[in-house]
Design a protein around this motif. Structure first.
Motif, PDB file in Angstrom:
ATOM      1  N   GLN A 178      43.179  44.522  33.057  1.00 53.22           N
ATOM      2  CA  GLN A 178      42.460  43.399  32.463  1.00 53.22           C
ATOM      3  C   GLN A 178      43.283  42.120  32.510  1.00 53.22           C
ATOM      4  N   ARG A 179      44.593  42.266  32.541  1.00 52.64           N
ATOM      5  CA  ARG A 179      45.451  41.084  32.614  1.00 52.64           C
ATOM      6  C   ARG A 179      45.351  40.422  33.983  1.00 52.64           C
ATOM      7  N   TRP A 180      45.141  41.226  35.037  1.00 54.74           N
ATOM      8  CA  TRP A 180      45.167  40.693  36.393  1.00 54.74           C
ATOM      9  C   TRP A 180      43.798  40.580  37.045  1.00 54.74           C
ATOM     10  N   LEU A 181      42.781  41.158  36.425  1.00 55.44           N
ATOM     11  CA  LEU A 181      41.438  41.096  36.985  1.00 55.44           C
ATOM     12  C   LEU A 181      40.500  40.347  36.042  1.00 55.44           C
ATOM     13  N   ARG A 182      39.549  39.639  36.614  1.00 55.90           N
ATOM     14  CA  ARG A 182      38.516  38.982  35.799  1.00 55.90           C
ATOM     15  C   ARG A 182      37.413  40.007  35.536  1.00 55.90           C
ATOM     16  N   VAL A 183      37.191  40.326  34.269  1.00 59.11           N
ATOM     17  CA  VAL A 183      36.199  41.328  33.895  1.00 59.11           C
ATOM     18  C   VAL A 183      35.282  40.748  32.824  1.00 59.11           C
ATOM     19  N   THR A 184      33.977  40.849  33.039  1.00 59.41           N
ATOM     20  CA  THR A 184      33.030  40.359  32.035  1.00 59.41           C
ATOM     21  C   THR A 184      32.952  41.368  30.880  1.00 59.41           C
ATOM     22  N   PRO A 199      36.359  30.494  32.268  1.00 58.54           N
ATOM     23  CA  PRO A 199      36.692  29.629  31.125  1.00 58.54           C
ATOM     24  C   PRO A 199      38.089  29.018  31.231  1.00 58.54           C
ATOM     25  N   LYS A 200      38.982  29.622  32.018  1.00 54.09           N
ATOM     26  CA  LYS A 200      40.346  29.094  32.150  1.00 54.09           C
ATOM     27  C   LYS A 200      40.411  27.896  33.085  1.00 54.09           C
ATOM     28  N   THR A 201      39.583  27.917  34.144  1.00 54.54           N
ATOM     29  CA  THR A 201      39.644  26.848  35.146  1.00 54.54           C
ATOM     30  C   THR A 201      38.416  25.951  35.132  1.00 54.54           C
ATOM     31  N   GLY A 202      37.312  26.436  34.563  1.00 56.20           N
ATOM     32  CA  GLY A 202      36.070  25.672  34.574  1.00 56.20           C
ATOM     33  C   GLY A 202      35.359  25.716  35.910  1.00 56.20           C
ATOM     34  N   PHE A 207      33.663  37.713  39.083  1.00 57.61           N
ATOM     35  CA  PHE A 207      34.110  38.592  38.011  1.00 57.61           C
ATOM     36  C   PHE A 207      33.654  40.022  38.287  1.00 57.61           C
ATOM     37  N   LEU A 208      34.475  40.969  37.865  1.00 59.58           N
ATOM     38  CA  LEU A 208      34.052  42.352  37.851  1.00 59.58           C
ATOM     39  C   LEU A 208      33.218  42.587  36.603  1.00 59.58           C
ATOM     40  N   THR A 209      32.186  43.389  36.719  1.00 56.89           N
ATOM     41  CA  THR A 209      31.431  43.803  35.543  1.00 56.89           C
ATOM     42  C   THR A 209      32.054  45.107  35.018  1.00 56.89           C
ATOM     43  N   PRO A 210      31.679  45.559  33.818  1.00 51.91           N
ATOM     44  CA  PRO A 210      32.166  46.863  33.349  1.00 51.91           C
ATOM     45  C   PRO A 210      31.854  48.002  34.316  1.00 51.91           C
TER      46      PRO A 210
END
Length: 341
Positions: A178-184, A199-202, A207-210
């Motif tokens: 979770q630290r290295w991947l974008r996960v919704t 949200p970090k870059t705008g 993103f990966l989903t669950p």
């Protein structure tokens, strides 16, 4: 063209490898494209058991073909390998159930995760088996290392104190990913990837989903379990074709087996001890038959011992849990994907 197809690769003609992979591709297409075209279809226990019987029967039929084309010794080794791999995969099923439940994957969507997981597992197992075959062919003493590892893994599973089952979302592996991947945080239907604003870059990002995150964890768990199962089958035979085909047929039936066992996890609380004894037996078999050459252990003996331990473990579990929940501690620790290695 015919000369190319008859060229030997890893001990067998190329046409045998192509034919097997065509069979696997056809089975996956039939399963995903015809049997489960409805994405909202939930697989019940009855359907799961029928599919499990179908895949296991097909695996045995392939063993019949091996008997006819290669010989009875190869067929015995194949069936023994298939049963061992199927047995060890049962513990993997319980871990997969923990992962999918913890991430809130609906039952109707779990089939999609498992099918893509099988595709990835076929590739990963192929790489691991190829590496194992290369090591064994280069230095036969590698089997002794496999034996030591199998005995250690089995003893650890059998005698280690069980830890309380916790939320897998708090595990070190999940936090690292979770630290290295974008996960919704939420599901997006049965999609694996979505485009949304970071949200970090705008800016828009993928993103990966669950669903995708579950797929990553399921395959990570399969790799950890393969560390046990691949050396186990090399203890039966060093024929790469037999090792690979028995592994893949066991994997193909894993998805169907999941929907039958996931609904009855608590009824198999004592199965882990039987699986541990199978690992110890296989490791000991290498020591007495290959390392010290004290006695020859035929493939059929390994098959009988594996079946007796497996059936005994299942029967004892069902008997001990017939009145409700198992005794305290019997079924704990299933959430640890690395519990065997």
């Amino acid at each position: 063209m015919m000369d190319v197809l008859t060229y030997a690769w890893l001990g067998k003609p190329i046409w045998m490898w192509i034919g097997f992979h065509a069979l696997v591709a056809g089975l996956l297409a039939f399963d995903l494209g015809l049997l489960h075209r409805d994405k909202n279809h939930e697989i019940g226990v009855k359907e799961s058991l029928l599919l499990t019987a179908f895949y296991f029967g097909l695996g045995l039929a392939f063993g019949g073909w091996i008997w006819w084309y290669i010989g009875p010794q190869a067929a015995q080794e194949y069936v023994t390998g298939l049963v061992i791999e199927k047995s060890l995969s049962m513990d993997n099923v319980f871990v997969i159930a923990v992962i999918l439940t913890a991430l809130g994957i609906p039952r109707a969507a779990q089939h999609r995760v498992l099918v893509w997981g099988i595709l990835a597992a076929v590739l990963l197992r192929g790489l691991m088996i190829g590496l194992g075959a290369a090591l064994v062919n280069e230095a036969h003493w590698v089997l002794s290392i496999f034996a030591a590892f199998l005995i250690y893994a089995g003893a650890k599973m059998l005698f280690s104190r069980e830890q309380e089952e916790g939320d897998i979302r708090d595990s070190a592996m999940v936090r690292f990913l979770q630290r290295w991947l974008r996960v919704t945080p939420e599901l997006h239907g049965q999609r694996f990837l979505v485009r949304k604003t970071d949200p970090k870059t705008g800016k828009l990002a993928t993103f990966l989903t669950p669903m995708a995150f579950a797929l990553v964890l399921v395959n990570a768990a399969d790799v950890l379990f393969a560390v046990d199962s691949v050396p186990a089958i090399f203890a039966i035979t060093t024929d790469t074709y037999i090792v690979y085909t028995s592994n893949i047929f066991a994997i193909l039936g894993l998805r169907a087996l999941y929907f039958a066992l996931a609904a009855m996890v608590d009824r198999f609380a004592y199965l882990k001890a039987a699986l541990a004894l199978i690992l110890i037996f296989i490791g000991a078999k290498i020591v007495v038959a290959d390392t010290f050459e004290l006695v020859h252990v035929p493939a059929w003996v390994s098959l009988v011992v594996t079946l007796v331990l497996l059936v005994g473990g299942i029967a004892y579990s069902l008997w001990r849990t017939r009145g409700g929940a198992p005794e305290h501690g019997a079924g704990e620790g299933r959430a640890e994907a690395g519990g065997r290695a």
